[in-house]
Scaffold this active site. Structure first.
Site, PDB file in Angstrom:
ATOM      1  N   SER A  21       6.768 -50.511 -42.069  1.00  0.00           N
ATOM      2  CA  SER A  21       5.593 -49.644 -41.957  1.00  0.00           C
ATOM      3  C   SER A  21       4.339 -50.369 -42.443  1.00  0.00           C
ATOM      4  O   SER A  21       4.344 -51.027 -43.488  1.00  0.00           O
ATOM      5  CB  SER A  21       5.793 -48.374 -42.782  1.00  0.00           C
ATOM      6  OG  SER A  21       4.576 -47.655 -42.821  1.00  0.00           O
ATOM      7  N   ARG A  22       3.257 -50.223 -41.671  1.00  0.00           N
ATOM      8  CA  ARG A  22       1.971 -50.805 -42.073  1.00  0.00           C
ATOM      9  C   ARG A  22       1.133 -49.817 -42.880  1.00  0.00           C
ATOM     10  O   ARG A  22       0.029 -50.149 -43.323  1.00  0.00           O
ATOM     11  CB  ARG A  22       1.168 -51.240 -40.837  1.00  0.00           C
ATOM     12  CG  ARG A  22       1.346 -52.691 -40.490  1.00  0.00           C
ATOM     13  CD  ARG A  22       2.468 -52.897 -39.530  1.00  0.00           C
ATOM     14  NE  ARG A  22       2.862 -54.292 -39.483  1.00  0.00           N
ATOM     15  CZ  ARG A  22       3.953 -54.698 -38.867  1.00  0.00           C
ATOM     16  NH1 ARG A  22       4.775 -53.830 -38.310  1.00  0.00           N
ATOM     17  NH2 ARG A  22       4.255 -55.970 -38.843  1.00  0.00           N
ATOM     18  N   THR A  68       7.459 -40.646 -41.005  1.00  0.00           N
ATOM     19  CA  THR A  68       7.663 -41.370 -39.754  1.00  0.00           C
ATOM     20  C   THR A  68       9.110 -41.233 -39.300  1.00  0.00           C
ATOM     21  O   THR A  68       9.880 -40.458 -39.887  1.00  0.00           O
ATOM     22  CB  THR A  68       7.160 -42.831 -39.899  1.00  0.00           C
ATOM     23  OG1 THR A  68       7.191 -43.432 -38.610  1.00  0.00           O
ATOM     24  CG2 THR A  68       7.992 -43.646 -40.871  1.00  0.00           C
ATOM     25  N   LYS A  72      10.103 -36.609 -38.388  1.00  0.00           N
ATOM     26  CA  LYS A  72       8.934 -35.766 -38.081  1.00  0.00           C
ATOM     27  C   LYS A  72       9.296 -34.314 -37.743  1.00  0.00           C
ATOM     28  O   LYS A  72       8.562 -33.393 -38.097  1.00  0.00           O
ATOM     29  CB  LYS A  72       8.114 -36.386 -36.944  1.00  0.00           C
ATOM     30  CG  LYS A  72       7.419 -37.692 -37.350  1.00  0.00           C
ATOM     31  CD  LYS A  72       6.530 -38.231 -36.239  1.00  0.00           C
ATOM     32  CE  LYS A  72       5.982 -39.600 -36.589  1.00  0.00           C
ATOM     33  NZ  LYS A  72       5.090 -40.142 -35.561  1.00  0.00           N
ATOM     34  N   ASP A 108      -1.221 -37.740 -35.276  1.00  0.00           N
ATOM     35  CA  ASP A 108      -1.108 -38.684 -34.148  1.00  0.00           C
ATOM     36  C   ASP A 108      -2.058 -38.272 -33.022  1.00  0.00           C
ATOM     37  O   ASP A 108      -2.590 -39.122 -32.303  1.00  0.00           O
ATOM     38  CB  ASP A 108       0.331 -38.704 -33.612  1.00  0.00           C
ATOM     39  CG  ASP A 108       1.280 -39.440 -34.544  1.00  0.00           C
ATOM     40  OD1 ASP A 108       0.816 -40.313 -35.313  1.00  0.00           O
ATOM     41  OD2 ASP A 108       2.496 -39.136 -34.516  1.00  0.00           O
ATOM     42  N   ALA A 135       8.473 -39.733 -22.445  1.00  0.00           N
ATOM     43  CA  ALA A 135       8.604 -38.299 -22.729  1.00  0.00           C
ATOM     44  C   ALA A 135       9.224 -38.053 -24.098  1.00  0.00           C
ATOM     45  O   ALA A 135       9.828 -37.007 -24.336  1.00  0.00           O
ATOM     46  CB  ALA A 135       9.433 -37.628 -21.628  1.00  0.00           C
ATOM     47  N   GLY A 137       8.668 -38.264 -28.568  1.00  0.00           N
ATOM     48  CA  GLY A 137       7.746 -37.620 -29.501  1.00  0.00           C
ATOM     49  C   GLY A 137       6.323 -38.124 -29.347  1.00  0.00           C
ATOM     50  O   GLY A 137       5.364 -37.347 -29.420  1.00  0.00           O
ATOM     51  N   THR A 159      13.998 -40.850 -17.606  1.00  0.00           N
ATOM     52  CA  THR A 159      14.839 -39.656 -17.478  1.00  0.00           C
ATOM     53  C   THR A 159      13.939 -38.485 -17.100  1.00  0.00           C
ATOM     54  O   THR A 159      13.234 -37.921 -17.951  1.00  0.00           O
ATOM     55  CB  THR A 159      15.555 -39.370 -18.821  1.00  0.00           C
ATOM     56  OG1 THR A 159      16.146 -40.580 -19.277  1.00  0.00           O
ATOM     57  CG2 THR A 159      16.609 -38.295 -18.684  1.00  0.00           C
ATOM     58  N   ALA A 161      14.360 -35.402 -16.418  1.00  0.00           N
ATOM     59  CA  ALA A 161      14.567 -34.092 -17.051  1.00  0.00           C
ATOM     60  C   ALA A 161      13.777 -33.965 -18.355  1.00  0.00           C
ATOM     61  O   ALA A 161      13.271 -32.894 -18.691  1.00  0.00           O
ATOM     62  CB  ALA A 161      16.055 -33.876 -17.313  1.00  0.00           C
TER      63      ALA A 161
HETATM   64  P1  ATR Z   1       9.228 -41.788 -29.516  1.00  0.00           P
HETATM   65  O1  ATR Z   1       9.546 -40.539 -30.293  1.00  0.00           O
HETATM   66  O2  ATR Z   1       8.690 -42.900 -30.349  1.00  0.00           O
HETATM   67  O3  ATR Z   1       8.354 -41.508 -28.341  1.00  0.00           O
HETATM   68  P2  ATR Z   1      11.792 -41.810 -28.086  1.00  0.00           P
HETATM   69  O4  ATR Z   1      11.933 -40.333 -28.206  1.00  0.00           O
HETATM   70  O5  ATR Z   1      12.986 -42.661 -28.394  1.00  0.00           O
HETATM   71  O6  ATR Z   1      10.646 -42.376 -29.035  1.00  0.00           O
HETATM   72  O7  ATR Z   1      11.243 -42.145 -26.628  1.00  0.00           O
HETATM   73  C1  ATR Z   1      11.233 -43.441 -26.131  1.00  0.00           C
HETATM   74  C2  ATR Z   1      10.638 -43.400 -24.711  1.00  0.00           C
HETATM   75  O8  ATR Z   1      10.771 -44.715 -24.162  1.00  0.00           O
HETATM   76  C3  ATR Z   1      11.361 -42.451 -23.773  1.00  0.00           C
HETATM   77  O9  ATR Z   1      10.430 -41.941 -22.854  1.00  0.00           O
HETATM   78  C4  ATR Z   1      12.358 -43.378 -23.097  1.00  0.00           C
HETATM   79  O10 ATR Z   1      12.798 -42.939 -21.829  1.00  0.00           O
HETATM   80  P3  ATR Z   1      14.086 -41.947 -21.700  1.00  0.00           P
HETATM   81  O11 ATR Z   1      13.579 -40.576 -22.026  1.00  0.00           O
HETATM   82  O12 ATR Z   1      14.514 -42.101 -20.308  1.00  0.00           O
HETATM   83  O13 ATR Z   1      15.093 -42.461 -22.709  1.00  0.00           O
HETATM   84  C5  ATR Z   1      11.508 -44.618 -22.929  1.00  0.00           C
HETATM   85  N1  ATR Z   1      12.337 -45.820 -22.732  1.00  0.00           N
HETATM   86  C6  ATR Z   1      13.048 -46.477 -23.661  1.00  0.00           C
HETATM   87  N2  ATR Z   1      13.684 -47.547 -23.110  1.00  0.00           N
HETATM   88  C7  ATR Z   1      13.347 -47.547 -21.783  1.00  0.00           C
HETATM   89  C8  ATR Z   1      13.669 -48.389 -20.670  1.00  0.00           C
HETATM   90  N3  ATR Z   1      14.467 -49.466 -20.807  1.00  0.00           N
HETATM   91  N4  ATR Z   1      13.129 -48.082 -19.461  1.00  0.00           N
HETATM   92  C9  ATR Z   1      12.312 -47.017 -19.312  1.00  0.00           C
HETATM   93  N5  ATR Z   1      11.970 -46.184 -20.329  1.00  0.00           N
HETATM   94  C10 ATR Z   1      12.480 -46.439 -21.543  1.00  0.00           C
END
Ligand code: ATR
Length: 283
Positions: A21-22, A68, A72, A108, A135, A137, A159, A161
């Site tokens: 963490s920064r 973090t 959250k 954020d 999609a 957090g 994804t 959905a």
């Molecule tokens: P955060 O809360 O930091 O946003 P997260 O909930 O793990 O972290 O979300 C990571 C995002 O990166 C998601 O949108 C994820 O897509 P999926 O919902 O399909 O998992 C996306 N992501 C991670 N790796 C990916 C990859 N190799 N290609 C495309 N999208 C990816």
């Protein structure tokens, strides 16, 4: 009396893991430069221990905390009072105490907007929707911020959905696109925001064709590790305005600092340089 209180003011960032963490660099910079006698530290807390950590925050001498990954949502659940922004997102990243009650906000959203306002002024009055990738957090905070400024959002996620569920929660003004439809989403867009982990060190690059974006478009990658992602490099080489993730990191910290230490801090070039140097050092 008040100077005694200032001396004892102590805040922290809590996460699991927390080593990278920064936030301590940012808050300790402000404490030093404002001449305040507080302190700010990192605390590693596992998911099963988080609720009791938050409950005992004051007993452990803290006036507040940043929260973090992965806490959250739990932070939101344990608060007695939350800001409207945190309530909309179901996630809290900043905790403080009011008459002993645990309160929470999600900064954020304000941090994301402040970075764009500072680094790409006028972004919100340009015509055309914003395209948001992801999609998780972070995407929820970004979409909320963009809707708050009246931007229409085209949302694409690996994804589908998850994107649909985010769009349903966000309400009107958010349209889900398939990843394969990105070229048509980008056509006419005024802003592209990457909230996925693609492009982060150790993850695959975000490899999309920026050719359909109009010349006035702004590209914002909330990834800041590395400072210049493949996406930002591609946007720069097309002559587009770019915003890195460092600005959001810096600006999301300010509201918590103000609540805990009583002074609104500034995001200065010196602070930015310090954080960027730390990122470069650990790459
Ligand atoms: P955060 O809360 O930091 O946003 P997260 O909930 O793990 O972290 O979300 C990571 C995002 O990166 C998601 O949108 C994820 O897509 P999926 O919902 O399909 O998992 C996306 N992501 C991670 N790796 C990916 C990859 N190799 N290609 C495309 N999208 C990816």
């Amino acid at each position: 009396m008040s100077s005694n209180l200032e001396i004892t003011r102590k805040a922290c960032v809590v996460g699991w893991p927390i080593a990278h963490s920064r936030s301590p660099i940012i808050h300790n910079f402000w404490l030093t430069h404002l001449g305040l006698a507080g302190s700010y530290e990192s605390v590693a807390v596992t998911p099963p221990d988080f609720a009791s950590f938050a409950h005992d925050l004051a007993a452990n001498g803290f006036v507040g905390a940043n929260v973090t990954i992965p806490h959250k949502q739990t932070a939101f659940e344990v608060c007695g009072k939350v800001s409207p922004t945190a309530a909309s997102l179901g996630a809290v990243n900043t905790l403080w105490l009011e008459h002993g009650a645990l309160c929470g906000d999600n900064t954020d959203v304000a941090g994301f907007l402040a970075a764009l306002d500072e680094e790409a002024p006028g972004w919100d009055t340009a015509s055309g929707p914003a395209v948001v990738l992801g999609a998780g957090g972070a995407a929820r905070a970004v979409v909320h911020a963009l809707r708050h400024r009246g931007k229409r959002v085209l949302l694409a996620n690996r994804t589908r959905a998850r994107a649909e569920s985010l769009a349903t929660d966000a309400g009107a003004g958010v349209e889900v696109y398939d990843w394969a439809q990105l070229p048509s989403a980008l056509e006419g867009a005024s802003l592209l925001v990457n909230t996925t982990s693609l492009g982060m060190k150790g993850h695959p690059a975000l490899d999309i064709d920026l050719a359909p974006l109009p010349p006035h478009a702004v590209v914002n990658d909330i990834v800041y590790f590395p400072l210049e992602t493949t996406l930002l490099r591609a946007a720069k080489s097309r002559g587009l305005r770019t915003v890195s993730g460092v600005g959001m990191l810096l600006h999301q910290a300010a509201p918590g600092f103000e609540r805990w230490f009583g002074v609104r801090p500034s995001v200065t070039p010196e602070l930015r340089g310090l954080v960027e140097a730390d990122v470069l050092k650990s790459l």
